[in-house]
Design a protein around this motif. Sequence first.
Motif, PDB file in Angstrom:
ATOM      1  N   PHE A  13     -57.612 -81.596   3.789  1.00  0.00           N
ATOM      2  CA  PHE A  13     -59.021 -81.033   3.096  1.00  0.00           C
ATOM      3  C   PHE A  13     -59.853 -80.080   3.898  1.00  0.00           C
ATOM      4  CE2 PHE A  13     -57.841 -84.926   0.722  1.00  0.00           C
ATOM      5  CZ  PHE A  13     -58.353 -84.362  -0.485  1.00  0.00           C
ATOM      6  N   ILE A  14     -59.684 -80.156   5.070  1.00  0.00           N
ATOM      7  CA  ILE A  14     -60.451 -79.110   5.988  1.00  0.00           C
ATOM      8  C   ILE A  14     -59.605 -78.000   5.811  1.00  0.00           C
ATOM      9  CG2 ILE A  14     -60.800 -78.424   8.411  1.00  0.00           C
ATOM     10  CD1 ILE A  14     -61.304 -81.297   9.268  1.00  0.00           C
ATOM     11  N   LEU A  15     -58.528 -77.688   5.899  1.00  0.00           N
ATOM     12  CA  LEU A  15     -57.620 -76.472   5.624  1.00  0.00           C
ATOM     13  C   LEU A  15     -57.800 -76.052   4.287  1.00  0.00           C
ATOM     14  CD1 LEU A  15     -54.448 -77.447   7.748  1.00  0.00           C
ATOM     15  CD2 LEU A  15     -56.571 -75.713   8.410  1.00  0.00           C
ATOM     16  N   PHE A  16     -57.858 -76.935   3.342  1.00  0.00           N
ATOM     17  CA  PHE A  16     -58.076 -76.377   1.681  1.00  0.00           C
ATOM     18  C   PHE A  16     -59.298 -75.911   1.590  1.00  0.00           C
ATOM     19  CE2 PHE A  16     -59.808 -77.632  -2.364  1.00  0.00           C
ATOM     20  CZ  PHE A  16     -58.849 -76.673  -3.079  1.00  0.00           C
ATOM     21  N   LEU A  17     -60.541 -76.667   1.963  1.00  0.00           N
ATOM     22  CA  LEU A  17     -61.797 -75.952   2.145  1.00  0.00           C
ATOM     23  C   LEU A  17     -62.107 -74.790   2.745  1.00  0.00           C
ATOM     24  CD1 LEU A  17     -63.801 -79.303   2.461  1.00  0.00           C
ATOM     25  CD2 LEU A  17     -63.404 -78.130   0.404  1.00  0.00           C
ATOM     26  N   THR A  18     -61.431 -74.647   4.185  1.00  0.00           N
ATOM     27  CA  THR A  18     -61.379 -73.442   4.766  1.00  0.00           C
ATOM     28  C   THR A  18     -60.702 -72.291   3.924  1.00  0.00           C
ATOM     29  OG1 THR A  18     -61.335 -74.496   7.011  1.00  0.00           O
ATOM     30  CG2 THR A  18     -60.653 -72.293   6.818  1.00  0.00           C
ATOM     31  N   ILE A  19     -59.593 -72.354   3.259  1.00  0.00           N
ATOM     32  CA  ILE A  19     -59.047 -71.452   2.685  1.00  0.00           C
ATOM     33  C   ILE A  19     -59.655 -70.932   1.383  1.00  0.00           C
ATOM     34  CG2 ILE A  19     -56.940 -70.943   1.221  1.00  0.00           C
ATOM     35  CD1 ILE A  19     -55.296 -72.817   3.279  1.00  0.00           C
ATOM     36  N   ASN A  20     -60.407 -72.147   0.559  1.00  0.00           N
ATOM     37  CA  ASN A  20     -60.899 -71.533  -0.707  1.00  0.00           C
ATOM     38  C   ASN A  20     -62.244 -71.407  -0.338  1.00  0.00           C
ATOM     39  OD1 ASN A  20     -58.649 -72.032  -2.965  1.00  0.00           O
ATOM     40  ND2 ASN A  20     -58.369 -73.886  -1.353  1.00  0.00           N
ATOM     41  N   PHE A  21     -63.160 -71.657   0.456  1.00  0.00           N
ATOM     42  CA  PHE A  21     -64.548 -71.591   0.280  1.00  0.00           C
ATOM     43  C   PHE A  21     -65.313 -70.865   1.680  1.00  0.00           C
ATOM     44  CE2 PHE A  21     -63.424 -75.224  -2.388  1.00  0.00           C
ATOM     45  CZ  PHE A  21     -64.006 -74.895  -3.400  1.00  0.00           C
ATOM     46  N   PHE A  22     -64.295 -70.732   2.743  1.00  0.00           N
ATOM     47  CA  PHE A  22     -64.961 -70.063   3.584  1.00  0.00           C
ATOM     48  C   PHE A  22     -64.525 -68.645   3.573  1.00  0.00           C
ATOM     49  CE2 PHE A  22     -65.657 -74.408   4.996  1.00  0.00           C
ATOM     50  CZ  PHE A  22     -66.662 -74.443   5.842  1.00  0.00           C
ATOM     51  N   TRP A  82     -43.484 -70.552  13.807  1.00  0.00           N
ATOM     52  CA  TRP A  82     -44.403 -71.643  13.594  1.00  0.00           C
ATOM     53  C   TRP A  82     -44.598 -71.884  12.100  1.00  0.00           C
ATOM     54  CZ3 TRP A  82     -45.853 -66.478  15.361  1.00  0.00           C
ATOM     55  CH2 TRP A  82     -46.951 -65.732  14.127  1.00  0.00           C
ATOM     56  N   ARG A  83     -44.315 -70.785  11.228  1.00  0.00           N
ATOM     57  CA  ARG A  83     -44.444 -70.934   9.850  1.00  0.00           C
ATOM     58  C   ARG A  83     -43.381 -72.152   9.152  1.00  0.00           C
ATOM     59  NH1 ARG A  83     -47.247 -66.921   7.475  1.00  0.00           N
ATOM     60  NH2 ARG A  83     -47.780 -65.143   8.953  1.00  0.00           N
ATOM     61  N   LEU A  84     -42.455 -72.816   9.912  1.00  0.00           N
ATOM     62  CA  LEU A  84     -41.808 -73.837   9.672  1.00  0.00           C
ATOM     63  C   LEU A  84     -42.581 -75.076   9.839  1.00  0.00           C
ATOM     64  CD1 LEU A  84     -38.347 -72.806  11.729  1.00  0.00           C
ATOM     65  CD2 LEU A  84     -38.821 -72.753   9.000  1.00  0.00           C
ATOM     66  N   VAL A  85     -43.682 -75.044  10.477  1.00  0.00           N
ATOM     67  CA  VAL A  85     -44.577 -76.210  10.723  1.00  0.00           C
ATOM     68  C   VAL A  85     -45.972 -76.320   9.928  1.00  0.00           C
ATOM     69  CG1 VAL A  85     -45.703 -77.485  12.581  1.00  0.00           C
ATOM     70  CG2 VAL A  85     -43.717 -76.446  13.154  1.00  0.00           C
ATOM     71  N   THR A  86     -46.380 -75.075   9.912  1.00  0.00           N
ATOM     72  CA  THR A  86     -47.882 -75.095   9.513  1.00  0.00           C
ATOM     73  C   THR A  86     -48.119 -75.252   7.901  1.00  0.00           C
ATOM     74  OG1 THR A  86     -47.514 -72.605   9.439  1.00  0.00           O
ATOM     75  CG2 THR A  86     -48.831 -73.404  11.224  1.00  0.00           C
ATOM     76  N   PRO A  87     -46.975 -74.879   7.052  1.00  0.00           N
ATOM     77  CA  PRO A  87     -46.911 -75.173   5.718  1.00  0.00           C
ATOM     78  C   PRO A  87     -47.267 -76.765   5.173  1.00  0.00           C
ATOM     79  CG  PRO A  87     -45.361 -73.574   6.066  1.00  0.00           C
ATOM     80  CD  PRO A  87     -45.580 -73.923   7.632  1.00  0.00           C
ATOM     81  N   ILE A  88     -46.675 -77.643   6.234  1.00  0.00           N
ATOM     82  CA  ILE A  88     -46.799 -79.061   6.032  1.00  0.00           C
ATOM     83  C   ILE A  88     -48.178 -79.428   5.617  1.00  0.00           C
ATOM     84  CG2 ILE A  88     -46.373 -81.352   7.077  1.00  0.00           C
ATOM     85  CD1 ILE A  88     -44.130 -80.028   8.583  1.00  0.00           C
ATOM     86  N   PHE A  89     -49.319 -78.820   6.367  1.00  0.00           N
ATOM     87  CA  PHE A  89     -50.638 -78.935   6.282  1.00  0.00           C
ATOM     88  C   PHE A  89     -51.381 -78.090   5.228  1.00  0.00           C
ATOM     89  CE2 PHE A  89     -48.956 -79.504  10.619  1.00  0.00           C
ATOM     90  CZ  PHE A  89     -48.917 -80.755  10.876  1.00  0.00           C
ATOM     91  N   LEU A  90     -50.708 -77.184   4.629  1.00  0.00           N
ATOM     92  CA  LEU A  90     -51.763 -76.262   3.654  1.00  0.00           C
ATOM     93  C   LEU A  90     -51.263 -76.555   2.302  1.00  0.00           C
ATOM     94  CD1 LEU A  90     -50.861 -73.023   5.482  1.00  0.00           C
ATOM     95  CD2 LEU A  90     -53.064 -74.532   6.028  1.00  0.00           C
ATOM     96  N   HIS A  91     -52.305 -76.472   1.465  1.00  0.00           N
ATOM     97  CA  HIS A  91     -52.188 -76.591  -0.018  1.00  0.00           C
ATOM     98  C   HIS A  91     -53.061 -75.631  -0.719  1.00  0.00           C
ATOM     99  CE1 HIS A  91     -51.128 -80.545   1.879  1.00  0.00           C
ATOM    100  NE2 HIS A  91     -50.491 -80.848   0.820  1.00  0.00           N
ATOM    101  N   ALA A  92     -52.461 -75.171  -1.992  1.00  0.00           N
ATOM    102  CA  ALA A  92     -53.012 -73.913  -2.583  1.00  0.00           C
ATOM    103  C   ALA A  92     -54.166 -74.428  -3.627  1.00  0.00           C
ATOM    104  CB  ALA A  92     -51.909 -73.140  -3.393  1.00  0.00           C
ATOM    105  N   SER A  93     -54.014 -75.596  -4.265  1.00  0.00           N
ATOM    106  CA  SER A  93     -55.035 -76.034  -5.251  1.00  0.00           C
ATOM    107  C   SER A  93     -55.494 -77.073  -4.962  1.00  0.00           C
ATOM    108  CB  SER A  93     -54.267 -76.042  -6.376  1.00  0.00           C
ATOM    109  OG  SER A  93     -53.334 -76.636  -6.637  1.00  0.00           O
ATOM    110  N   PHE A  94     -56.584 -77.723  -5.642  1.00  0.00           N
ATOM    111  CA  PHE A  94     -57.159 -78.962  -5.448  1.00  0.00           C
ATOM    112  C   PHE A  94     -56.368 -79.893  -5.868  1.00  0.00           C
ATOM    113  CE2 PHE A  94     -59.995 -82.487  -6.826  1.00  0.00           C
ATOM    114  CZ  PHE A  94     -60.479 -82.765  -5.562  1.00  0.00           C
TER     115      PHE A  94
END
Length: 252
Positions: free
Chosen positions: A26-35, A59-71
């Motif tokens: 949720f921190i990363l989702f909020l950062t992507i969409n609202f900051f 590193w892009r083999l790891v980081t997508p695990i924690f990222l989400h595009a939509s709510f």
Amino acid sequence: MFIRHESLRSFLRFYPIVSGLIVLHFILFLTINFFPGGESTVLYWGVGQNGLIEQGEYWRLVTPIFLHASFPHVLFNSFSLYLFGPALEQMLGKVKFIVSYLVMGITANIVTYWLEDPFYTQLGASGSIYGLFGIYLYMTMFRKDLIDRINSQIVMTILVVGLIMTFVTPNINIIAHLFGFITGLALGPIILNKAKRYMPIIEMRQARDVSEPSFNPTRWKNKRRINSRLLKKIIWGLFILFVAAGLLIGFF
């Protein structure tokens, strides 16, 4: 195993890895969409893009695990982790759980990189979450000492629905689903080698309470409470199946 009775405070205390992953989602989702600049920094540098991985940005083999595009994406992936992660975190231990979670997600992303074209882009925790299902399937098939019949039926129902929807729903990373699941299934005999049966927090507390009298004058009230808890479990079980079916249909 999949019905949560804990308070928020107890959940955070007993399942810190699952809690941390959900908070990070949720921190990363909020950062992507609202900051300001979140999309151009966090999303740009974290998304799994095959062409950039080919150029050495591993590193892009790891980081997508924690990222989400939509709510809905972050909500339902996090809710899946909330339902299916705690039992394994307790059974495996914190270190083994997080290592397994990452290995399953990374493996799914590596195979996606190998099999998809250089323009393919991905993000989401589906590889890791399907890996959890793979572990549960191994448990259901070969470690029946670790899971009861009702929870085995829940696992099989969700797996059947999830795998069917993987192939009929558009815009799904089929490769990540399948190979995350396969990795979890393959890791089962290794990581479950010394695993202990899941014990709900309420039972853990009762087991530690040595001051309980041998004769309980409120035993009849307790029996009514047990029946009430059983009804609650049945209702929650149906709710889990309904929600899990919905999230597996469209949000992984």
